[in-house]
Design an enzyme around this catalytic site. Sequence first.
Site, short mmCIF file in Angstrom:
data_model
loop_
_atom_site.label_atom_id
_atom_site.label_comp_id
_atom_site.label_asym_id
_atom_site.label_seq_id
_atom_site.Cartn_x
_atom_site.Cartn_y
_atom_site.Cartn_z
CB THR A 1 -0.93 0.02 1.22
OG1 THR A 1 -1.77 -1.15 1.21
CG2 THR A 1 -1.81 1.26 1.23
CD1 TRP B 1 -1.12 1.09 -6.30
CD2 TRP B 1 -1.69 2.87 -5.07
NE1 TRP B 1 -2.14 1.74 -6.95
CE2 TRP B 1 -2.52 2.83 -6.22
CE3 TRP B 1 -1.88 3.90 -4.16
CZ2 TRP B 1 -3.50 3.78 -6.47
CZ3 TRP B 1 -2.85 4.85 -4.40
CH2 TRP B 1 -3.64 4.79 -5.54
CG HIS B 2 -0.17 5.89 -1.52
ND1 HIS B 2 -0.63 4.73 -0.95
CD2 HIS B 2 -1.23 6.74 -1.57
CE1 HIS B 2 -1.92 4.87 -0.67
NE2 HIS B 2 -2.31 6.07 -1.05
N GLY B 3 3.84 5.71 -4.03
CA GLY B 3 4.95 6.43 -4.62
C GLY B 3 6.27 5.70 -4.50
CG PHE C 1 0.08 9.60 -5.13
CD1 PHE C 1 1.42 9.65 -4.77
CD2 PHE C 1 -0.79 10.53 -4.59
CE1 PHE C 1 1.88 10.58 -3.85
CE2 PHE C 1 -0.33 11.47 -3.67
CZ PHE C 1 0.99 11.48 -3.31
#
Length: 473
Positions: free
Chosen positions: A330, A333-335, A473
């Site tokens: 998680t 996934w954001h960066g 993102f």
Amino acid sequence: MLFSSIVFLFRFLPITLFLYYVSPPKLKNTTLLLCSLVFYCWGEVKFFWIMAAVILINYLCGMWIDRFKDNLRLSRFFLVLSIIGSLSMLIYYKYSNFFITNFNALTHLNLSLIDNLVLPLGISFYTFQSMSYSIDVYRRVVSSERNLINFGAYVSMFPQLIAGPIVRYADITERLHITKGRVTLDRIDEGITLFIFGLSKKVLIADNVNKLWTDIIGQYSGGELIGAGVGLENASTGLVWLGIVAYTLYIYFDFSGYSLMGIGMGKMLGFDFPMNFNLPYISHSVTEFWRRWHMTLSSWFREYVYIPLGGNRKGIKRQIFNICVVWFLTGFWHGANWNFILWGVYYAALLIVEKVWLLPKLEKGRVWPHLYTILIFTVGWALFVGSDPGVSLRLLFEKMFIPQGGVGALYYLRNYIAVLGLGILFSSTLPQKLWDRVKDNVVVRGITLGVLLVCCVAYMEAGGYSPFLYFNF
């Protein structure tokens, strides 16, 4: 093209809705696909081929998975092929330079970074959405889509293409295939209401409260400083905390507002997208917070990672391991930056502590669990913002937790207290309760929505460009 822009609001959206409404029932998906492709190509035409490739890979693999559903080896091969085909492009564009940089640091080599590598708009969202379809076909949750136009319309649908919510094919397949009665006046009315509320969140609250944060760190565009601020190194501890509170409100109203606009436009088109936010800042635990924040992403990881790993069915040790895997992914996934990984690990640790020990105590408390949760997610957003231009994560946390002097908070508090108060108020349940009481009154409803829309347009005209945070993102 931003939802919160004059060109979208008064050109693209009305033209698209007109064409969609006048299209014959059998051509509505074609119209939706073409308009969605125009929307995407408006600002990202050079990356159109990536989205087209993701659509084609998952469309073909979905059909082959379904065709060979009685042959486990072949169906699994095409599932793996669809996942690799989708993830390879996401990994290349989003994570290549991150991996090269860290590989160089570990090996003391000097491999060259990939020049001019730009993240394609919405790739994190439409990749996950397409993958969920192939996985669901493999699991026989849905049948494969035989019509390429229908599948392309599902993946590229402009209201949720670039910022979510992440919509599973199973959520909309029924309405995607309705030829008559897809659009009704009740749905259009509800969609307009949701859209105006989402636009108000974005324009009237998020964009204004963000000015406090940019007054501190400066204003950046494309990584370049275009407006000087106080500077994090010059800010006092009080001002830094005030800035993080502002960022906490900003990220919520920016993202939830954009999601709500997308859900509202989905209603106008005859689709029911899942809600993405449910007043997360009223939570009394971190566990509850993540049931209310970015719910479609949490649901995706739960459905396609956590449960397949065993969920909570294989003992507490395996469950802790599964939580760690999900939250590492998680965060990543954001960066492509270590602060996002730390952010994921931070929440994994807190969720494990709550699962093993703290949650029963939080459920018995009244005020302190809410204060605890507010502190937790505020600190979490400080971790999240740590890789932004103008921000040093080390300096930010030093300023927050080691009292220091500098430019004080009082002046900025006086200037922004109204919008901060408005953000806190609309993070609570009170506005929804008041709206539930008056929404059936046609006059009050019309005046409220009309005033909000006029105010938004005025701010959009006066404020100029207001980027959407999650484009990154």
